[in-house]
Design an enzyme around this catalytic site. Structure first.
Site, mmCIF file in Angstrom:
data_model
loop_
_atom_site.group_PDB
_atom_site.id
_atom_site.type_symbol
_atom_site.label_atom_id
_atom_site.label_comp_id
_atom_site.label_asym_id
_atom_site.label_seq_id
_atom_site.Cartn_x
_atom_site.Cartn_y
_atom_site.Cartn_z
ATOM 1 N N SER A 21 15.203 20.497 -11.059
ATOM 2 C CA SER A 21 15.474 20.478 -12.502
ATOM 3 C C SER A 21 15.971 21.812 -13.061
ATOM 4 C CB SER A 21 14.240 20.011 -13.268
ATOM 5 O OG SER A 21 13.958 18.691 -12.925
ATOM 6 N N LYS A 70 1.749 13.138 -16.343
ATOM 7 C CA LYS A 70 2.611 12.258 -17.148
ATOM 8 C C LYS A 70 1.852 11.331 -18.110
ATOM 9 C CE LYS A 70 6.726 11.767 -14.337
ATOM 10 N NZ LYS A 70 7.633 10.749 -13.786
ATOM 11 N N ASP A 106 13.081 7.920 -17.540
ATOM 12 C CA ASP A 106 13.370 7.284 -16.239
ATOM 13 C C ASP A 106 14.093 5.950 -16.406
ATOM 14 O OD1 ASP A 106 12.214 9.296 -14.739
ATOM 15 O OD2 ASP A 106 10.241 8.362 -14.741
ATOM 16 N N GLY A 130 7.841 -1.632 -5.503
ATOM 17 C CA GLY A 130 6.920 -0.623 -6.017
ATOM 18 C C GLY A 130 6.449 -0.989 -7.412
ATOM 19 N N LYS A 158 -1.269 -4.595 -8.566
ATOM 20 C CA LYS A 158 -0.543 -3.658 -9.435
ATOM 21 C C LYS A 158 0.778 -4.267 -9.917
ATOM 22 C CE LYS A 158 -0.165 0.803 -8.404
ATOM 23 N NZ LYS A 158 -0.071 1.950 -7.454
ATOM 24 N N THR A 200 9.484 2.736 -4.328
ATOM 25 C CA THR A 200 8.339 3.188 -3.528
ATOM 26 C C THR A 200 8.735 4.512 -2.877
ATOM 27 O OG1 THR A 200 8.973 2.294 -1.359
ATOM 28 C CG2 THR A 200 7.909 0.764 -2.893
HETATM 29 P P1 ATR Z 1 5.870 7.090 -8.603
HETATM 30 O O1 ATR Z 1 5.440 7.803 -9.839
HETATM 31 O O2 ATR Z 1 6.959 7.789 -7.838
HETATM 32 O O3 ATR Z 1 6.202 5.664 -8.862
HETATM 33 P P2 ATR Z 1 3.328 6.270 -7.523
HETATM 34 O O4 ATR Z 1 2.885 5.912 -8.898
HETATM 35 O O5 ATR Z 1 2.389 6.998 -6.624
HETATM 36 O O6 ATR Z 1 4.636 7.161 -7.584
HETATM 37 O O7 ATR Z 1 3.831 4.925 -6.792
HETATM 38 C C1 ATR Z 1 4.192 4.890 -5.460
HETATM 39 C C2 ATR Z 1 4.666 3.469 -5.098
HETATM 40 O O8 ATR Z 1 5.059 3.469 -3.716
HETATM 41 C C3 ATR Z 1 3.577 2.417 -5.221
HETATM 42 O O9 ATR Z 1 4.161 1.193 -5.630
HETATM 43 C C4 ATR Z 1 3.040 2.317 -3.792
HETATM 44 O O10 ATR Z 1 2.441 1.071 -3.472
HETATM 45 P P3 ATR Z 1 0.868 0.789 -3.768
HETATM 46 O O11 ATR Z 1 0.777 0.499 -5.240
HETATM 47 O O12 ATR Z 1 0.505 -0.356 -2.921
HETATM 48 O O13 ATR Z 1 0.148 2.070 -3.392
HETATM 49 C C5 ATR Z 1 4.328 2.474 -3.010
HETATM 50 N N1 ATR Z 1 4.109 2.899 -1.630
HETATM 51 C C6 ATR Z 1 3.748 4.141 -1.211
HETATM 52 N N2 ATR Z 1 3.675 4.163 0.154
HETATM 53 C C7 ATR Z 1 4.004 2.917 0.578
HETATM 54 C C8 ATR Z 1 4.120 2.297 1.880
HETATM 55 N N3 ATR Z 1 3.899 2.982 3.008
HETATM 56 N N4 ATR Z 1 4.477 0.994 1.930
HETATM 57 C C9 ATR Z 1 4.731 0.293 0.800
HETATM 58 N N5 ATR Z 1 4.639 0.805 -0.443
HETATM 59 C C10 ATR Z 1 4.290 2.107 -0.550
#
Ligand code: ATR
Length: 288
Positions: A21, A70, A106, A130, A158, A200
Site C-alpha cells: 500500500s 478491521k 473491498d 470462502g 460460515k 480463500t
Molecule cells: P480474509 O479476510 O482474507 O477473508 P479470513 O477471514 O481468515 O481471511 O478467511 C479465510 C477464508 O479462507 C475462509 O473462508 C477459510 O475457510 P474456513 O471458514 O473454513 O476457515 C478459507 N480457507 C483457509 N484455508 C483454507 C483451506 N486450506 N481450504 C479451504 N478453505 C480455506
C-alpha cells in the site's frame, strides 16, 4: 516535499512490513502532485485504542485498517457509510473535519476490478469460494448485481451465515445459496457458472502448489478471479489461463480497492495504471 500542510494517511495493522500500500498510494499521490503522504504504523492487537486516540490527536487525514483490527476499529469511529454497516468491517477511514468515518472498499474495488477487465457481472451466475472477511465484503457488493450467488466454504456454517445475512438486507433478490467447499459441489456448481472468485487463502505463498479448483473442472467460458496476489500467478490463474478462461489476478483487486481508498481521501480519480505498474514492480522486486 513534505511540509506543514501535507496530509498524512496511514496503514494500521500487524503484520504490515510487506504491505504494498505505501508504494501504491505514494506513487499515486506523486503522479498527481498531491500534497499527501502515506506511512505505515505497526499496531498490535490490544494497541488499537491508543492508536485511534493518536489518530485524532495528530489529526491524520486518512487510514487503511488491516488485520487484526478491521472489525474492532468500528467502535472508535463516529460514523459508518451504509454499505459498511451491513458488511460489518472497515478497511478505510476518512477524517472529515475531526469526524472519523469508516468505509469498506473491498466490495466496490472488486466490482471495479471486474469492470476494468471488461467483465459485466450483471445477471451472471457467480460463485465465491470462502466466507471470511474478503468474501463477505465482495458478496454484499456482488449480490445486488448478479443473477445467482453461490458461496462455497470449507466450514459450511460460515457460508450459511453469510447467505442468511445477505438475504436479510438485499434489495434485489439474487438467489443466494451456501454449500460446502468440496470437489463434488465445485463440479456441480461450476458447470453453468460464469464468474468464479477465490476469496480463500488456498494457493497463497508458501502453499503455491495448492488450488481451490482442480484444473479438469475449469472451462473456457469462465471468468476466474483470484484475490490471492502472492504469487501473482497462482496455480488457479495459471491453469485457468491455460484452458482459455479469462483471468483476473489478485493484483487487480489490491489496486482497485486501494484506488477507492485514494478517492475517498482525495476526492480525485485514482491513476489506476500508475498504481498497477508500481504494484507489479514491487512484487517483481520481491521487497517492499
Ligand atoms: P480474509 O479476510 O482474507 O477473508 P479470513 O477471514 O481468515 O481471511 O478467511 C479465510 C477464508 O479462507 C475462509 O473462508 C477459510 O475457510 P474456513 O471458514 O473454513 O476457515 C478459507 N480457507 C483457509 N484455508 C483454507 C483451506 N486450506 N481450504 C479451504 N478453505 C480455506
Amino acid at each position: 516535499m513534505i511540509s506543514g500542510r501535507t496530509k498524512v494517511c496511514a496503514l494500521i495493522g500487524d503484520p504490515i512490513e510487506h504491505s504494498l500500500s505505501p508504494a501504491l498510494q505514494n506513487a499515486a499521490f506523486q503522479h498527481l502532485a498531491l500534497d499527501y503522504v502515506y506511512v505505515v504504523f505497526k499496531v498490535e492487537k490490544g494497541e488499537l485504542k491508543d492508536a485511534m486516540v493518536g489518530v485524532r490527536g495528530l489529526g491524520l487525514h486518512g487510514l487503511n485498517i488491516t488485520m487484526p483490527h478491521k472489525i474492532e476499529v468500528i467502535k472508535y469511529l463516529d460514523e459508518l457509510d451504509e454499505t459498511t454497516k451491513t458488511v460489518g468491517s472497515v478497511n478505510t477511514i476518512l477524517n472529515y473535519g475531526g469526524r472519523l468515518v469508516g468505509y469498506t472498499t473491498d466490495g466496490i474495488g472488486a466490482l471495479n476490478a471486474l469492470k476494468y477487465n471488461g467483465v459485466d457481472v450483471y445477471n451472471k451466475k457467480t460463485m465465491i469460494l470462502g466466507a471470511g472477511g474478503a468474501s463477505r465484503s465482495l458478496s454484499f457488493a456482488l449480490a445486488e448485481e448478479v443473477k445467482e450467488l453461490v458461496i462455497l466454504n470449507r466450514t459450511l456454517e460460515k457460508a450459511q451465515q453469510l447467505a442468511n445475512d445477505l438475504s436479510s438486507v438485499l434489495r434485489k433478490k439474487a438467489k443466494t445459496r451456501a454449500e460446502g467447499l468440496n470437489v463434488e459441489n465445485v463440479r456441480k456448481e461450476l458447470k453453468d457458472t460464469d464468474i468464479v472468485i477465490n476469496a480463500t487463502s488456498v494457493g497463497m505463498h508458501p502453499k503455491e502448489n495448492q488450488t481451490p479448483i482442480e484444473s479438469d473442472l475449469l472451462h473456457p467460458n469462465l471468468v476466474v478471479f483470484d484475490l490471492v496476489y502472492e504469487p501473482l500467478e497462482t496455480r488457479l490463474i495459471r491453469e485457468a489461463r491455460r484452458i482459455g478462461a479469462k483471468t483476473i489476478d489478485g493484483l487487480s483487486m489490491l489496486v482497485h480497492q486501494g484506488a477507492v481508498s485514494f478517492e475517498i481521501w482525495t476526492g480525485i480519480k485514482a491513476p489506476i495504471e500508475v498504481m498497477i505498474k508500481t504494484a507489479k514492480k514491487k512484487l517483481r522486486e520481491g521487497k517492499n
